[in-house]
Design an enzyme around this catalytic site. Structure first.
Site, mmCIF file in Angstrom:
data_model
loop_
_atom_site.group_PDB
_atom_site.id
_atom_site.type_symbol
_atom_site.label_atom_id
_atom_site.label_comp_id
_atom_site.label_asym_id
_atom_site.label_seq_id
_atom_site.Cartn_x
_atom_site.Cartn_y
_atom_site.Cartn_z
ATOM 1 N N GLY A 239 0.771 -1.242 0.000
ATOM 2 C CA GLY A 239 0.000 0.000 0.000
ATOM 3 C C GLY A 239 0.797 1.284 0.000
ATOM 4 O O GLY A 239 0.219 2.358 -0.193
ATOM 5 N N PRO A 274 4.998 -5.165 -0.554
ATOM 6 C CA PRO A 274 4.976 -3.953 -1.376
ATOM 7 C C PRO A 274 4.906 -4.268 -2.863
ATOM 8 O O PRO A 274 5.501 -5.235 -3.329
ATOM 9 C CB PRO A 274 6.316 -3.293 -1.039
ATOM 10 C CG PRO A 274 7.224 -4.432 -0.722
ATOM 11 C CD PRO A 274 6.351 -5.468 -0.039
ATOM 12 N N CYS A 355 -12.410 2.462 -28.915
ATOM 13 C CA CYS A 355 -13.752 3.018 -29.124
ATOM 14 C C CYS A 355 -14.512 3.175 -27.805
ATOM 15 O O CYS A 355 -15.472 2.441 -27.544
ATOM 16 C CB CYS A 355 -14.525 2.129 -30.075
ATOM 17 S SG CYS A 355 -13.634 1.895 -31.596
HETATM 18 C C1 LIG Z 1 -2.398 -5.440 -4.069
HETATM 19 C C2 LIG Z 1 -1.910 -5.986 -2.812
HETATM 20 C C3 LIG Z 1 -0.640 -5.641 -2.326
HETATM 21 C C4 LIG Z 1 0.253 -4.638 -3.010
HETATM 22 O O1 LIG Z 1 -0.214 -3.346 -2.854
HETATM 23 P P1 LIG Z 1 0.677 -2.104 -3.272
HETATM 24 O O2 LIG Z 1 -0.133 -0.928 -2.984
HETATM 25 O O3 LIG Z 1 0.961 -2.227 -4.725
HETATM 26 O O4 LIG Z 1 1.905 -2.131 -2.455
HETATM 27 C C5 LIG Z 1 -0.200 -6.256 -1.171
HETATM 28 N N1 LIG Z 1 -0.965 -7.153 -0.515
HETATM 29 C C6 LIG Z 1 -2.187 -7.500 -0.950
HETATM 30 C C7 LIG Z 1 -2.966 -8.493 -0.188
HETATM 31 C C8 LIG Z 1 -2.704 -6.933 -2.091
HETATM 32 O O5 LIG Z 1 -3.925 -7.250 -2.510
#
Ligand SMILES: *Cc1c(COP(=O)(O)O)cnc(C)c1O
Length: 432
Positions: A239, A274, A355
């Site tokens: 995240g 990450p 389109c």
């Molecule tokens: C998508 C996801 C991530 C990665 O998220 P980022 O924002 O790209 O770091 C990590 N863990 C889970 C469970 C996810 O669904």
């Protein structure tokens, strides 16, 4: 920090002009910088090193096998959300003990595939899944290690489509019921609950949600231990946000400052997943202007990358910086602020050939006037770009190239018309 920079009015990826890559590999083209990729992985490794985390790169962000290989070579494990992603992680050299498996709808076949490959942790998101996993593991004579994914019910923190920790989304176990679910699995021979998992959503531009998240995690870990679960893993997901507009993102250490003390207090192994932070600014999408036109009092740049290549702008209202790869001398190499008018610039919508009115990369941007054949760079496209691409409008997927200093390597060839229809022709050739 990234390795895309202008030198004498020409955009370079590391030491190669992107125009040269366009000549060689065609457009639209995803261009990745290896140095940028590795730099961002190192930033996380450095920021959290005190607790020796298991860093599992999120394969869904960009699952190109060559990029995953770079990740594995630099010490990363993998976070996968499907059997297909697990296949990619294994191909890239990932080892089961450094792979974690997330997702709300894992099937029995995926459990078996993962258990066969000794995947170290299943992030389980429902009571039914917990029991199904136990059943499959037991039938294979194995015990699956589980982290319960909890939805901590935090205030909204990012786009509604990618906020995974507010009440009412499909992710995780409800924070009110997770303890009951945990109690119900005690003594099941197929699963061992060893951890707690939280992925708050993405992208997150402040450490505050993590501060709130770890507080809830600490409380839950204590209560799970009281129930008799040997909790040794705290998985805080991914995240971490990146710079899309300006310098809005936090450095990895800002997140470490709130997560590391909690991990130490919990006496747990930290897992991180990450994705965007690692690969987002390590990639750009290079395209070529096909036409320009004026319609309804607006100016359009029609270029050869489309929503099927990069769907984030239309799906999430995302902002990507766009700028000519070779701006003429009257214009800055890069503007100070991509949302402001540049003197002599033209307000344009940057659109693709698909389109749909929702087919755009940028809207209402002030850009230097562009003409047919000019190259345009869409920055910060390394994450959720190629991995969310499609063949809509029967467009072949773009090629991908990885740059390392003076060398470039094609890491996914451009698809062909044969690739588009192959599975259909194969099926048609089968007897009824
Ligand atoms: C998508 C996801 C991530 C990665 O998220 P980022 O924002 O790209 O770091 C990590 N863990 C889970 C469970 C996810 O669904």
């Amino acid at each position: 920090m990234d390795h895309f920079a202008y030198r004498s009015r020409s955009l370079y990826c590391e030491n190669i002009p992107v125009a040269q890559l366009a000549e060689r590999y065609g457009t639209p083209l995803y261009i990745y910088s290896k140095a940028t990729l590795v730099h961002h992985l190192h930033q996380i490794q450095e920021a959290f090193k005190e607790v020796e985390p298991l860093i599992c790169y999120s394969v869904k962000t960009n699952g190109n096998v060559a990029l995953c290989k770079v990740m594995a070579e630099h010490g990363s494990g993998f976070d996968v959300t499907s059997g297909g992603e697990l296949h990619r992680a294994l191909l890239a050299g990932g080892k089961g003990e450094k792979i974690v498996f997330a997702g709300v709808g894992k099937t029995d076949a995926e459990f078996r595939y993962a258990l066969d490959n000794n995947v170290s942790l299943f992030n389980v998101e429902s009571e039914q899944e917990l029991h199904a996993l136990g059943h499959v593991a037991k039938s294979m004579g194995k015990v699956a290690s589980v982290a319960l994914r909890v939805n901590p019910d935090l205030p909204p923190k990012t786009h509604a489509k990618t906020d995974t920790s507010v009440k009412g989304v499909k992710f995780g176990l409800d924070i009110e019921t997770v303890l009951d679910v945990a109690k119900g699995i005690l003594g099941n021979p197929g699963v061992k609950v060893i951890g707690l998992h939280m992925h708050l959503g993405s992208p997150i531009l402040s450490a505050e949600p993590y501060r709130m998240g770890v507080a809830k995690a600490l409380d839950l870990i204590a209560r799970l231990r009281e129930q008799g679960h040997p909790i040794s893993v705290m998985n805080m997901g991914g995240g971490f946000g990146i710079h899309y507009r300006k310098q809005e993102a936090q450095p990895a250490k800002a997140f470490a400052e709130v997560i590391v003390p909690a991990v130490k207090q919990a006496k747990c192994k930290l897992v991180l997943e990450p994705g965007r932070f690692v690969v987002g600014n390590a990639g750009l999408l290079l395209s070529r202007v096909i036409y320009t036109k004026e319609s309804g009092g607006k100016h359009f740049i029609i270029q050869d990358a489309a929503m099927n290549d990069l769907i984030r702008p239309t799906l999430y209202d995302s902002f990507h910086r766009v700028w000519p790869a070779e701006p003429s001398a009257e214009f800055p190499n890069l503007p100070e602020d991509y949302e402001m008018d540049v003197p002599g610039g033209l307000k344009v919508d940057v659109v693709g050939p698909v389109c749909e009115s929702g087919d755009f990369l940028a809207k209402g941007r002030s850009l230097p006037p562009m003409k047919r054949g000019d190259l345009l760079a869409t920055f910060s496209a390394g994450a959720y770009g190629m991995s969310m691409s499609s063949n809509y409008n029967s467009r072949v997927r773009a090629a991908e190239v990885l740059v390392d200093g003076e060398t470039s390597k094609l890491i996914r060839r451009r698809e062909t018309y044969q690739d588009l229809v192959g599975p259909e022709l194969e099926a048609m050739a089968l007897p009824n």
